[in-house]
Write a protein that holds these residues in place. Sequence first.
Motif, PDB file in Angstrom:
ATOM      1  N   ILE A   1      42.171  38.095  47.305  1.00  0.00           N
ATOM      2  CA  ILE A   1      43.428  38.772  47.634  1.00  0.00           C
ATOM      3  C   ILE A   1      44.445  38.557  46.525  1.00  0.00           C
ATOM      4  O   ILE A   1      45.118  39.491  46.070  1.00  0.00           O
ATOM      5  CB  ILE A   1      43.990  38.253  48.978  1.00  0.00           C
ATOM      6  N   THR A   2      44.572  37.315  46.079  1.00  0.00           N
ATOM      7  CA  THR A   2      45.533  37.002  45.010  1.00  0.00           C
ATOM      8  C   THR A   2      45.222  37.793  43.746  1.00  0.00           C
ATOM      9  O   THR A   2      46.128  38.333  43.096  1.00  0.00           O
ATOM     10  CB  THR A   2      45.512  35.496  44.707  1.00  0.00           C
ATOM     11  N   ARG A   3      43.945  37.896  43.396  1.00  0.00           N
ATOM     12  CA  ARG A   3      43.565  38.661  42.197  1.00  0.00           C
ATOM     13  C   ARG A   3      43.923  40.136  42.352  1.00  0.00           C
ATOM     14  O   ARG A   3      44.404  40.773  41.401  1.00  0.00           O
ATOM     15  CB  ARG A   3      42.065  38.503  41.932  1.00  0.00           C
ATOM     16  N   GLN A   4      43.709  40.672  43.541  1.00  0.00           N
ATOM     17  CA  GLN A   4      44.031  42.080  43.766  1.00  0.00           C
ATOM     18  C   GLN A   4      45.532  42.338  43.695  1.00  0.00           C
ATOM     19  O   GLN A   4      45.979  43.337  43.117  1.00  0.00           O
ATOM     20  CB  GLN A   4      43.489  42.514  45.130  1.00  0.00           C
ATOM     21  N   VAL A   5      46.310  41.448  44.266  1.00  0.00           N
ATOM     22  CA  VAL A   5      47.768  41.621  44.246  1.00  0.00           C
ATOM     23  C   VAL A   5      48.291  41.513  42.816  1.00  0.00           C
ATOM     24  O   VAL A   5      49.113  42.330  42.373  1.00  0.00           O
ATOM     25  CB  VAL A   5      48.457  40.590  45.162  1.00  0.00           C
ATOM     26  N   ASN A   6      47.831  40.514  42.087  1.00  0.00           N
ATOM     27  CA  ASN A   6      48.251  40.382  40.687  1.00  0.00           C
ATOM     28  C   ASN A   6      47.854  41.618  39.879  1.00  0.00           C
ATOM     29  O   ASN A   6      48.603  42.101  39.024  1.00  0.00           O
ATOM     30  CB  ASN A   6      47.629  39.134  40.060  1.00  0.00           C
ATOM     31  N   GLY A   7      46.653  42.135  40.163  1.00  0.00           N
ATOM     32  CA  GLY A   7      46.200  43.337  39.461  1.00  0.00           C
ATOM     33  C   GLY A   7      47.085  44.533  39.766  1.00  0.00           C
ATOM     34  O   GLY A   7      47.357  45.362  38.884  1.00  0.00           O
ATOM     35  N   THR A   8      47.553  44.637  40.998  1.00  0.00           N
ATOM     36  CA  THR A   8      48.441  45.733  41.383  1.00  0.00           C
ATOM     37  C   THR A   8      49.768  45.643  40.651  1.00  0.00           C
ATOM     38  O   THR A   8      50.302  46.650  40.158  1.00  0.00           O
ATOM     39  CB  THR A   8      48.682  45.711  42.907  1.00  0.00           C
ATOM     40  N   VAL A   9      50.321  44.444  40.543  1.00  0.00           N
ATOM     41  CA  VAL A   9      51.580  44.242  39.817  1.00  0.00           C
ATOM     42  C   VAL A   9      51.427  44.687  38.361  1.00  0.00           C
ATOM     43  O   VAL A   9      52.265  45.431  37.826  1.00  0.00           O
ATOM     44  CB  VAL A   9      52.011  42.759  39.887  1.00  0.00           C
ATOM     45  N   GLN A  10      50.369  44.250  37.734  1.00  0.00           N
ATOM     46  CA  GLN A  10      50.149  44.602  36.323  1.00  0.00           C
ATOM     47  C   GLN A  10      49.932  46.100  36.151  1.00  0.00           C
ATOM     48  O   GLN A  10      50.390  46.704  35.170  1.00  0.00           O
ATOM     49  CB  GLN A  10      48.969  43.811  35.785  1.00  0.00           C
TER      50      GLN A  10
END
Length: 268
Positions: A117-126
């Motif tokens: 989940i954390t990786r997906q959220v960070n990816g969305t921000v970027q």
Amino acid sequence: MKKIGVLLLCALLAASVMTACQNGGKDGNSSQTSSAASSAQTSSAPASSAEETSSQAASSQETSPSSEPDKVYESGADYTLEITEMEPAGIDGVSVSMTVPVMGGAAAQKYGVSGEITRQVNGTVQEVIADSGYHSGTLTLESEAPYYSEKLLSIVMTVDYTAEGMAYPVHTVKTVNFLLGESGFSDFASAIEDNDAFREALTANNGSNVDDETLLSGISEASVYFTETGVGIAVPVPHAVGDVVRIVIPYSQTEGFRTDDPAWNSFQ
């Protein structure tokens, strides 16, 4: 008289020799027969052993599973889900504040859901920052989880990004749907873009101020999520009419565009 005695003795000796020879022949045949029988028994033993081995192998094949069973998600897994603030990773030049769903429980830990989940959220921000073309500004990301169970976790992320020089702030909605037991993601959105039944259901449930033509023009970039009552669609629209329209299609109206995506297994 002497001749008669000698002849009698010779006759007796001859009879004795003949009897001995006959007995010897019988014993020899008996011995050979016994030896042959023994040899036959010895020869048949491996065949019997082979039959037993073959029978055991067949029995083993009948009782052994033909393949490994499918991964079974732990029944009664103790799930917890909370939305918490988290620091983004690797975002230089941008002030970011965001909330992220954190899933707990033995099963969630087993499949590493929270880390993904954390990786997906960070990816969305970027992704939002890169798409805007501005690499210095202020970004907020608010997460919600409109549906979660032992099979599926659906996350909706509302992102707002402002930067000096922008004509107007970025406002968008991104989603991700985790197939928990399968350690994968739903790809349902890409399968319905050109489905007529989906388009009809979407416009039938359009309660926004955006006309149907404008709404349908944005579905190639739409994000899909799941709720307790229906499948949600977040459709990007022009800034002048609100940036994003969110519509929920009741599950009773989804028969025409359901796919074999495992996410639907939660809504039979």
